[in-house]
Scaffold this motif. Structure first.
Motif, mmCIF file in Angstrom:
data_model
loop_
_atom_site.group_PDB
_atom_site.id
_atom_site.type_symbol
_atom_site.label_atom_id
_atom_site.label_comp_id
_atom_site.label_asym_id
_atom_site.label_seq_id
_atom_site.Cartn_x
_atom_site.Cartn_y
_atom_site.Cartn_z
ATOM 1 N N GLU A 229 5.710 4.915 4.623
ATOM 2 C CA GLU A 229 6.179 6.194 5.140
ATOM 3 C C GLU A 229 7.708 6.155 5.175
ATOM 4 O OE1 GLU A 229 5.311 10.067 7.059
ATOM 5 O OE2 GLU A 229 4.101 8.625 5.923
ATOM 6 N N ARG B 239 -0.810 3.800 6.448
ATOM 7 C CA ARG B 239 0.560 3.385 6.140
ATOM 8 C C ARG B 239 0.731 1.901 6.455
ATOM 9 N NH1 ARG B 239 -0.088 7.775 4.263
ATOM 10 N NH2 ARG B 239 1.198 9.623 4.670
ATOM 11 N N SER C 207 3.120 2.738 -2.893
ATOM 12 C CA SER C 207 3.439 4.153 -2.955
ATOM 13 C C SER C 207 4.364 4.513 -1.794
ATOM 14 C CB SER C 207 2.166 4.997 -2.870
ATOM 15 O OG SER C 207 1.292 4.687 -3.936
ATOM 16 N N VAL D 244 5.574 7.801 0.657
ATOM 17 C CA VAL D 244 5.404 9.177 1.119
ATOM 18 C C VAL D 244 6.678 9.582 1.846
ATOM 19 C CG1 VAL D 244 4.099 10.731 2.612
ATOM 20 C CG2 VAL D 244 2.910 8.954 1.318
ATOM 21 N N THR E 283 0.854 -1.183 0.000
ATOM 22 C CA THR E 283 0.000 0.000 0.000
ATOM 23 C C THR E 283 0.891 1.234 0.000
ATOM 24 O OG1 THR E 283 -0.207 -0.213 2.401
ATOM 25 C CG2 THR E 283 -2.015 -1.045 1.075
ATOM 26 N N THR E 284 0.983 1.901 1.158
ATOM 27 C CA THR E 284 1.764 3.129 1.236
ATOM 28 C C THR E 284 2.809 3.014 2.336
ATOM 29 O OG1 THR E 284 -0.138 4.411 0.498
ATOM 30 C CG2 THR E 284 1.666 5.627 1.516
#
Length: 353
Positions: free
Chosen positions: A78, A133, A106, A108, A75-76
């Motif tokens: 950090e 996250r 992804s 960030v 997913t995402t």
């Protein structure tokens, strides 16, 4: 529509041991599980008084809703950087982003304040979990045990790249063979005839810096040479720090003929200190860096370095994090990728004096 009144007053009860559930919160608040669920999901059919009481208990119990705890395989992520976005950080970021793209995750990117998140540990971890996250990757940050505990409580895996410190031995880290790199750089200078070899290091307590220093000391010991205390200096991993250390080393009555830099940026600062004193590199002073950032190849002269596989370190960190998020067991908590010597123009034979 009838609203359920609050049945509790005063301060919220302390959270019991173990992970809280909706039933735990409901029992403490004296309301139904359905009412707590409405508050968690933002429904408006709950009185303001009841909502305030339940929200206070949710905070006191440090409750994370299931949606905020999910750890999907991709997913995402950090990604947090300590310090400025220099050449070292840029190459790591490139690897982290590439690693994310390979598995559909992804990334960030954010910054740490003074090496740490700017908010309280539990609040910080809750915010990350609520944002969906799947885990956290930190490069050269100084996370405290409280920050690590907060991430664990929020069920967010953590991977640290080139850690300055590890508050727990079980924290997963990705780095390189720092000891071998420090030893190889020093052996290269010894092979050129240098004996007065100094070490311009980063923070004394940094794990990667200590390993590079130990490698330098080991090479000197094997060569039968003692290390002079004034030849081992520490500062930050910054250009200005390297310049300061270089000035101190070159001002010695018997200055070194070669310097092992703990990173490229430090080594570039030492080169600048030599230039200001009218010394030529490598005719008067040989210098090695550590990292092989893009700066090393465009310096004057191009710098001899110990190459770290920075982009691969970033990729490995992301892949490892997502394996942890998926619940996989790791073979090791600490991954070390191989370093190698890259000889360029900043090192040469010991000067004849």
């Amino acid at each position: 529509m009838q609203r359920e009144p609050a049945r509790t007053r005063g301060r919220p009860a302390l959270a019991p041991r173990g992970r809280p559930t909706l039933a735990t919160i409901a029992a403490s608040a004296g309301v139904s599980v359905a009412t707590v669920s409405k508050v968690v999901n933002g429904r408006d059919d709950v009185s303001a008084e009841t909502r305030a009481a339940v929200e206070a208990l949710l905070r006191a119990h440090d409750y994370n809703p299931p949606a905020a705890r999910r750890t999907p395989a991709a997913t995402t992520v950090e990604f947090l950087v300590h310090g400025d976005f220099g050449a070292y950080q840029t190459q790591i970021i490139d690897g982290v982003v590439a690693g994310g793209e390979e598995v559909g995750a992804s990334v960030v990117v954010g910054k740490l304040v003074d090496g740490r998140p700017g908010t309280a540990p539990r609040a910080w971890a809750r915010e990350l979990a609520a944002a969906g996250r799947s885990g956290v990757v930190v490069v050269t940050g100084e996370l405290s045990a409280a920050h690590v505990d907060a991430l664990e409580h929020a069920r967010l895996p953590l991977v640290v790249i080139d850690p300055l410190n590890l508050p727990r031995r079980e924290v997963v880290s990705v780095g390189s063979t720092n000891f071998a790199g420090g030893m190889t750089a020093t052996q290269h200078l010894l092979s050129l005839g240098h004996q007065r070899i100094a070490f311009a290091g980063g923070p004394a307590g940094s794990g990667c810096n200590q390993a590079r220093l130990h490698g330098y000391r080991a090479a000197m010991e094997v060569a039968g040479l003692s290390v002079r205390p004034e030849h081992v200096l520490h500062d930050d991993f910054q250009f200005e720090s390297g310049r300061r250390l270089g000035e101190r080393l070159l001002a010695l009555p018997d200055p070194p003929t070669a310097v092992v830099g703990a990173c490229d940026t430090l080594a570039l600062g030492v080169m600048e200190a030599a230039r200001v004193r009218g010394l030529r590199v490598p005719d008067d002073l040989s210098i090695t860096g550590f990292d092989d950032t893009e700066l090393a190849g465009v310096s004057t002269p191009p710098m001899t370095v110990i190459r770290q596989p920075l982009r691969e370190m970033g990729r490995v960190a992301v892949r490892t994090l997502l394996r942890m998020a998926a619940g996989e067991e790791l073979d090791s908590h600490h991954v070390e990728l191989a370093t190698e010597l890259v000889v360029r123009g900043s090192t040469g034979p010991v000067p004849l004096r």
